[in-house]
Design an enzyme around this catalytic site. Structure first.
Site, PDB file in Angstrom:
ATOM      1  N   ASP A 521       0.833  -1.195   0.000  1.00 42.70           N
ATOM      2  CA  ASP A 521       0.000   0.000   0.000  1.00 42.70           C
ATOM      3  C   ASP A 521       0.874   1.253   0.000  1.00 42.70           C
ATOM      4  O   ASP A 521       1.885   1.320   0.709  1.00 42.70           O
ATOM      5  CB  ASP A 521      -0.901  -0.020   1.238  1.00 42.70           C
ATOM      6  CG  ASP A 521      -1.924   1.078   1.228  1.00 42.70           C
ATOM      7  OD1 ASP A 521      -2.731   1.121   0.289  1.00 42.70           O
ATOM      8  OD2 ASP A 521      -1.930   1.895   2.171  1.00 42.70           O
ATOM      9  N   GLU A 550       1.327  -0.599  -5.127  1.00 45.99           N
ATOM     10  CA  GLU A 550       0.212   0.260  -5.515  1.00 45.99           C
ATOM     11  C   GLU A 550       0.785   1.579  -6.047  1.00 45.99           C
ATOM     12  O   GLU A 550       0.925   2.554  -5.309  1.00 45.99           O
ATOM     13  CB  GLU A 550      -0.724   0.532  -4.322  1.00 45.99           C
ATOM     14  CG  GLU A 550      -1.932   1.366  -4.711  1.00 45.99           C
ATOM     15  CD  GLU A 550      -2.463   2.230  -3.578  1.00 45.99           C
ATOM     16  OE1 GLU A 550      -3.481   2.904  -3.787  1.00 45.99           O
ATOM     17  OE2 GLU A 550      -1.852   2.247  -2.494  1.00 45.99           O
ATOM     18  N   ASP A 619     -10.339   1.108  -4.629  1.00 45.97           N
ATOM     19  CA  ASP A 619     -10.034   2.542  -4.669  1.00 45.97           C
ATOM     20  C   ASP A 619     -10.666   3.263  -5.849  1.00 45.97           C
ATOM     21  O   ASP A 619     -10.381   4.445  -6.069  1.00 45.97           O
ATOM     22  CB  ASP A 619      -8.516   2.750  -4.723  1.00 45.97           C
ATOM     23  CG  ASP A 619      -7.838   2.485  -3.395  1.00 45.97           C
ATOM     24  OD1 ASP A 619      -8.452   2.767  -2.353  1.00 45.97           O
ATOM     25  OD2 ASP A 619      -6.700   1.981  -3.388  1.00 45.97           O
TER      26      ASP A 619
END
Length: 808
Positions: A521, A550, A619
């Site tokens: 992340d 990410e 997201d």
């Protein structure tokens, strides 16, 4: 006639020409080595191509002393020279003001093409006003260019097709650069050579056994053309060079090279082979399936309840749906539910699972970790499990760590998944934690006396203030440093211990009982120095571990063999949706092919084939809702609470047809496709929170809003079929790629995937009207879409795709 057969006949037909020493190319076992043709040589002497602002004096060591002048900057306090030669560092090469009021500096440079700018007062970037040779790279200003040595001969105006003259200075091949030589996932090798733009009609690779392979022209640069050949594995161990033809005359590259597939570019990244064959499925455990009522949170929503309707306790404090009780909801999804539904995922055809965070945390999404050591108790054994376990442990001493009952539930689920053939990766959130993390609680209580005081980015001790990720105080961020990435050694050691724990749970050196990798992340929030060290640890535990970051934009600097294997390939989604989903902002098939080609060229094949080719995620808004709301910039204007024009209702039939076309592209294109849970069932929703609804299950129907919430059987069956297509043909997973047709008048894109065994031809039609084209040659068997034989003329219905196979 098959394309490969045509090339073979051409090579055999000209073999005699090559062996006779005439100006031809062939594939004869009797051909001489090196090929008996003239060598394309660099010019004698030391030429340059310079603007009037630069003088270059050759040095005895082969370098150049360059005196660079800048006639501007009359009002500047300071001026510097920047370029690739000093990493574009505005402080590295300061200039001095001369008596004539120009700014000058002397710098030593090697032969090559050099880009540069001037910088006034550290922040005003200027292109050299007397140099008309410029390159636009998306920077604040154009970059000026000059050439030293043989590169100065690279003037495209000197290249003339058919004149029989090949400019030797333009013949390039660098086996240390992955762009010119790289491994392919099918075991072959890709070779790329270059010639001056517009100077050469054809090119071939010649091998020391007398064989040749004709090269195809690919996108080059404004100065050089590029030629590519994919070499099968059976050429390993041979020497090679390149032959260039123009006007019936041939020259060869001046260098001879050895092809050793076991020692190609050791600096080029190597990614796990299984990751290239992966078909990913991303899921949020809390929203996937409730398999055990005993571990449910106290306040839990019924799984089948209407999404927008509040529960009795929601809003009692005056809050509203978006402000903000929806974000605090729990639905009771757990690991028992995931294990129960592993057969569903097996039947769907996916073989790799990416789980959003599963560690102890307060939220449904778990990006606010309370502890990395233990699985969330509501995903496993239920309330009290976490406190009972941690009461006997020391956070900073890994030797005291034990396994909670919830941890064991996960390890059992992991074992069951692996038995069914799944790979499993976890979400690593190592930039920040939640406020209930014991280290943060200790720092708040004890201040600078806490052993964890150096873990966090504390702005003020009295009153206590700590930086939070993206400004969220509830997500306290770790302190950073350029040298180590994460500044605290004890924090780094803690994360390393956590990494070992989940990758090799029993600590016996065999990682088969652990997870298969990590999705990271917001990794760009932490300097790369940490990731280099961490990735080295990960690969030491399991050399076949997969690490994906990410990162939303192309990121070659993060996929360099020292850090990650891949990124979540959002640029793929953005390009494909621009063709499939948009109306007014729609791009052509030709432009899609260009964008995806540019993206493929960003990374070595080892990386490209391992990228996670997603459509959406936790997201973004969901795939079919993106399509139902076209003509928006990617991941912008997609939250109902912020944009009233976004339509969050059930999408149209056309939107679902377009979503299926996108899925077919995912399953036939280069890279590892990834499905966000529920897309295959027809789930829709705008961005967070509406993209995180509970998974639709047939056995739970009817839902309260039964007209809207139900599995779309035809949609699910299409996904199963498209996934099965990819699984049935290795060429679709690890084979080469070449574009066959981009027909913008029909909105038709046709490409071929191929390996040593077969070719797969894929035709995608993004228009609402039927399209047609002629199949290239004979022998094609329909394998997807309308599978009846139709001869050589292929018809593609509107908003659909077809595929054919042909054995080699």
């Amino acid at each position: 006639m098959p394309i490969n057969a045509a090339l073979q006949i051409r090579c055999l037909a000209i073999a005699a020409v090559m062996t006779s020493g005439s100006s031809g190319i062939g594939a004869s076992q009797n051909a001489s080595w090196p090929p008996d043709v003239p060598i394309g040589r660099n010019p004698i002497g030391r030429p340059t191509r310079l603007p009037t602002s630069i003088r270059a004096i050759p040095k005895s060591n082969g370098a150049w002393r360059c005196i660079v002048s800048y006639p501007g900057g009359t009002g500047a306090e300071e001026v510097s020279l920047v370029g690739a030669f000093n990493s574009w560092d505005a402080s590295a090469t300061p200039m001095k003001r001369s008596s004539s009021d120009d700014w000058t500096v002397a710098i030593d440079l090697e032969d090559g093409t050099h880009l540069y700018n001037f910088v006034e007062d550290a922040d005003r970037w200027i292109a050299d006003p007397v140099n008309v040779q410029r390159r636009s790279e998306g920077r604040r200003v154009d970059q000026a260019i000059f050439w030293l040595g043989p590169d100065s001969m690279l003037d495209p105006t000197r290249g003339v097709l058919g004149d029989g003259v090949v400019v030797g200075a333009g013949l390039r091949h660098d086996p240390t650069d992955w762009h010119d030589l790289q491994r392919l996932p099918d075991g072959g090798v890709r070779l790329v050579a270059h010639s001056l733009r517009g100077d050469v009609e054809s090119a071939s690779v010649a091998f020391s056994d007398g064989s040749t392979i004709e090269m195809i022209a690919i996108d080059g640069s404004e100065i050089l053309d590029a030629w590519q050949a994919d070499v099968p594995a059976d050429r390993d161990g041979l020497a090679y060079t390149f032959l260039f033809q123009d006007g019936g005359r041939f020259v060869r590259h001046p260098q001879l090279y050895d092809l050793d597939a076991t020692d190609l570019n050791p600096s080029t990244p190597r990614t796990p082979d299984w990751a290239k064959n992966a078909i990913w499925y991303q899921l949020m455990v809390e929203r996937f399936r409730n398999g055990d009522d005993a571990n449910d949170p106290v306040k839990m929503r019924p799984w089948t309840s209407e999404w927008y309707s509040p529960s009795p306790w929601e809003g009692e404090d005056g809050s509203t749906f978006y402000d903000s009780f929806v974000f605090d909801r729990h639905y009771g999804g757990d690991l028992q539910g995931l294990r129960e539904k592993l057969p569903y995922l097996k039947d769907l055809g996916v073989n790799a699972l990416y789980l959003n965070p599963i560690f102890q945390a307060e939220s449904h999404h778990k990006y606010d970790a309370t502890d990395y050591r233990h699985v969330d108790e509501h995903f496993g054994a239920g309330r009290g499990d976490f406190d009972r376990t941690t009461a006997l442990e020391e956070l900073g001493d890994a030797t005291t760590w034990t396994w909670s009952e919830s941890d064991t539930v996960f390890l059992d689920t992991l074992k069951a998944a692996k038995k069914l053939g799944f790979r499993v990766i976890l979400d690593g959130v190592f930039n920040h934690v939640g406020t209930r993390h014991p280290a943060f609680q200790d720092v708040k209580e004890r201040g600078v006396e806490s052993p964890y005081a150096d873990w966090f980015s504390v702005r003020s001790w009295d009153p206590f203030e700590c930086d939070g990720w993206a400004g969220f105080d509830e997500l306290p961020a770790f302190r950073k440093s350029p040298e180590h990435g994460l500044a605290s050694k004890s924090l780094r050691d803690h994360i390393f211990d956590v990494t070992r724990r989940w990758m090799d749970p029993n600590g016996d050196g065999d990682p088969s009982d652990g997870i298969d990798g990590w999705r990271l992340d917001v990794p760009e929030e932490i300097p790369q120095s940490f990731w280099v060290e961490w990735c080295e640890l990960v690969r030491s535990i399991n050399p076949q571990a997969y690490i994906v970051g990410e990162i939303w934009k192309p990121a070659p600097d993060w996929l360099d063999g020292q850090t990650f294997d891949a990124v979540m390939n959002y640029p793929f989604a953005e390009a494909a949706l621009s063709w499939i989903a948009h109306d007014d902002m729609k791009i052509s098939a030709t432009e899609l092919d260009r964008r995806l080609g540019e993206l493929r060229d960003t990374y070595p094949s080892e990386v490209t084939y391992a990228l996670q080719n997603l459509a959406d995620s936790h997201d973004t808004d969901r795939l079919v809702s993106k399509i139902f709301n076209p003509d928006r910039a990617f991941d912008e204007g997609n939250r109902e609470q912020a944009d009233s024009t976004y339509d969050g209702s059930k999408p149209s039939d056309l939107s679902y047809r377009r979503a299926r076309l996108f899925a077919l592209l995912q399953m036939t294109y280069v890279g590892a496709p990834m499905i966000y849970y529920g897309d295959e069932a027809g789930m829709w929703g705008s961005d967070d929170p509406n993209n995180r609804k509970p998974m639709l299950w047939k056995d739970l129907e009817p839902y309260v809003d039964s007209d809207q919430n139900q599995v779309i059987d035809a949609h699910l069956e299409f996904y199963r079929s498209a996934i099965a297509l990819r699984r049935a043909h290795a060429a679709l997973r690890v084979g080469g790629f070449r574009t066959l047709i981009t027909d913008d008048s029909q909105d038709l894109w046709v490409f071929v995937r191929e390996d040593a065994e077969e070719e797969i031809l894929v035709a995608l039609n993004a228009s609402e009207s039927d399209a047609q084209f002629d199949l290239p040659g004979e022998g094609w068997i329909p394998i997807f879409g309308e599978t009846e034989a139709t001869g050589t003329n292929a018809l593609i219905s509107g908003v659909s795709g077809r595929a054919w196979a042909r054995k080699k």
